[in-house]
Design an enzyme around this catalytic site. Structure first.
Site, PDB file in Angstrom:
ATOM      1  CG  HIS A 243      32.427  41.897  33.406  1.00 44.76           C
ATOM      2  ND1 HIS A 243      32.307  41.753  32.040  1.00 44.76           N
ATOM      3  CD2 HIS A 243      33.494  41.124  33.755  1.00 44.76           C
ATOM      4  CE1 HIS A 243      33.250  40.960  31.575  1.00 44.76           C
ATOM      5  NE2 HIS A 243      33.981  40.555  32.603  1.00 44.76           N
ATOM      6  CG  ASP A 370      46.476  28.809  45.794  1.00 43.61           C
ATOM      7  OD1 ASP A 370      47.387  28.282  45.115  1.00 43.61           O
ATOM      8  OD2 ASP A 370      45.674  28.169  46.480  1.00 43.61           O
ATOM      9  CB  SER A 385      35.068  37.974  34.320  1.00 45.67           C
ATOM     10  OG  SER A 385      36.107  38.887  34.135  1.00 45.67           O
TER      11      SER A 385
END
Length: 436
Positions: A243, A370, A385
């Protein structure tokens, strides 16, 4: 003549009924089907074309691909595309094999391999010019309030590229030029979105500071921590974050003048909670030896070139990328750094794949399954990210955003969009035949 006319009316009426009857999920899915799909040479793939739609086999270049049909349980027919060689063709989808509904371009490409990332990286970015992040009134020596910037038509989010034809280096440079000009009319070169224009502004001497001001706050740099997604050994191009880097105050995309990525160690992790995103806090180190330099900051990540090959402790060799047509709901993994500078692989589940015609950061919805990662971070947190998403041994995308109300879930971006943004030539030197 009367019978022929009646048959035509009946046919139109019949098709109209079909259109109404099948305006359901299947019908909607067909209209959402991508206009173009990419396939790897010699890699057969199922395509989701369901009744009442059929593929017109007469429209296909059989030298590039062939259609195969297999019958599974309950006599369900599955249609497969089998790419035969690199090239371009298209398939035409028709309603009941009669009415053309959609032309889908098929691009058969060579397999592209990249080194997956997962490393925590520090990002340092200097903007092009300075970004206007605030406007304020100035009390002049005449004891009146002034706001020259607002009166000149400046807005928050504008970038100042030059003053009196002098290219702006940083925020301090703006102050120096304004004070040298004293109260003379000054010309500013402004960038607003894609538009560049000039404004004239007259500085005002502040009664409080005794210096000339034009009534704005500016920012020239930013820094933060994110995750490397991949680097391409053939070109040394890298992609990270998934992003854009935006200004913290305005939310606008920052344009790059200079920037680089450096090594980063995870110092601590603030767990994500419902309604409160967590965060990875990192420490930059070996800042005099940057990993690479930035070329562009886009809505789909940051891109540039690394100075030397980057090793991955889990994946020793480059792996293939997958295009959206190959990604399925189901088990996957992400690579990310949660302790010191060690990459670890964690299990996730791809809950939804949003087929996209144009790039979007919300290509997939993933859920962390997980237990180790859930105990450590609560799920997806800021700083993850760019973490690569891997399914069936292929790089399929990157983590982009967390769900604020459920940190176990987040969005992922298709890796094909990042490869495109990086400007990597997926064809290399292959000869491509264009036929439509």
């Amino acid at each position: 003549m009367f019978k022929i006319k009646n048959k035509r009316i009946f046919l139109v009426f019949f098709i109209a009924i079909l259109f109404t009857a099948f305006y359901t999920c299947t019908f909607n899915e067909m209209f959402q089907y991508p206009k173009e799909i990419k396939l790897f040479e010699n890699e057969k793939q199922a395509i989701d074309i369901k009744f009442p739609f059929k593929v017109d086999t007469q429209k296909i270049d059989n030298s590039i691909l062939e259609l195969l049909q297999k019958t599974k349980d309950c006599d369900e027919n599955i249609l497969y595309i089998n790419p035969l060689k690199i090239g371009k063709t298209h398939i035409q989808v028709k309603l009941l094999g009669l009415v053309p509904i959609r032309n889908v371009k098929v691009d058969v490409i060579p397999k592209t391999k990249v080194m997956p990332g997962g490393q925590s990286v520090g990002v340092r970015l200097n903007t092009k010019g300075v970004l206007v992040v605030g406007l304020e009134e100035i009390k002049g020596i005449d004891e009146k309030k002034h706001n020259p910037a607002r009166e000149a038509g400046l807005n928050i989010g504008d970038s100042i590229l030059a003053i009196n034809n002098i290219k702006i280096k940083d925020a301090a440079h703006v102050t120096n030029i304004i004070n040298k000009n004293t109260n003379s009319e000054t010309t500013l070169k402004i960038k607003r979105g894609d538009r560049i224009f000039h404004v004239k502004i007259k500085p005002v001497k502040s009664i409080d500071e005794g210096e000339y001001r034009i009534g704005l706050w500016v920012r020239d740099k930013t820094a933060g921590v994110g995750t490397l997604t991949f680097y391409h050994p053939d070109t040394m191009e890298f992609g990270a974050l998934g992003h854009a880097i935006t200004d913290v105050d305005t939310g606008l995309l920052l344009t790059i003048d200079k920037g680089e990525i450096v090594k980063s160690k995870v110092a601590s992790i603030q767990q994500g909670k419902r309604g409160r995103p967590g965060e990875i806090k990192g420490i930059f180190y070996e800042t005099s030896k940057p990993i690479g330099y930035l070329e562009k900051n886009t809505y789909f990540g940051i891109y540039g070139k690394v100075y030397k090959p980057i090793e991955n402790s889990i994946y020793k060799k480059p792996i293939e990328i997958a295009y959206q047509s190959q990604i399925k709901t189901g088990k996957a993994t992400i690579l990310t750094t949660t302790d010191n500078n060690e990459i670890k692989e964690y299990e996730v589940y791809i809950e939804k794949v949003n087929r996209q015609r144009t790039p979007s950061t919300k290509s997939m919805i993933i859920r962390v399954t997980d237990k180790k990662l859930l105990r450590k971070s609560g799920g997806i947190v800021q700083g993850m990210s760019g973490s690569p998403i891997i399914q069936n041994g292929k790089l399929v995308g990157a983590v982009t955003h967390v769900f604020v109300n459920d940190p176990t879930k987040g969005y992922g971006l298709f890796i094909e969009w990042m490869i495109k943004e990086a400007g990597i030539n997926i064809y290399n030197n292959s000869q491509i035949a264009d036929k439509y």
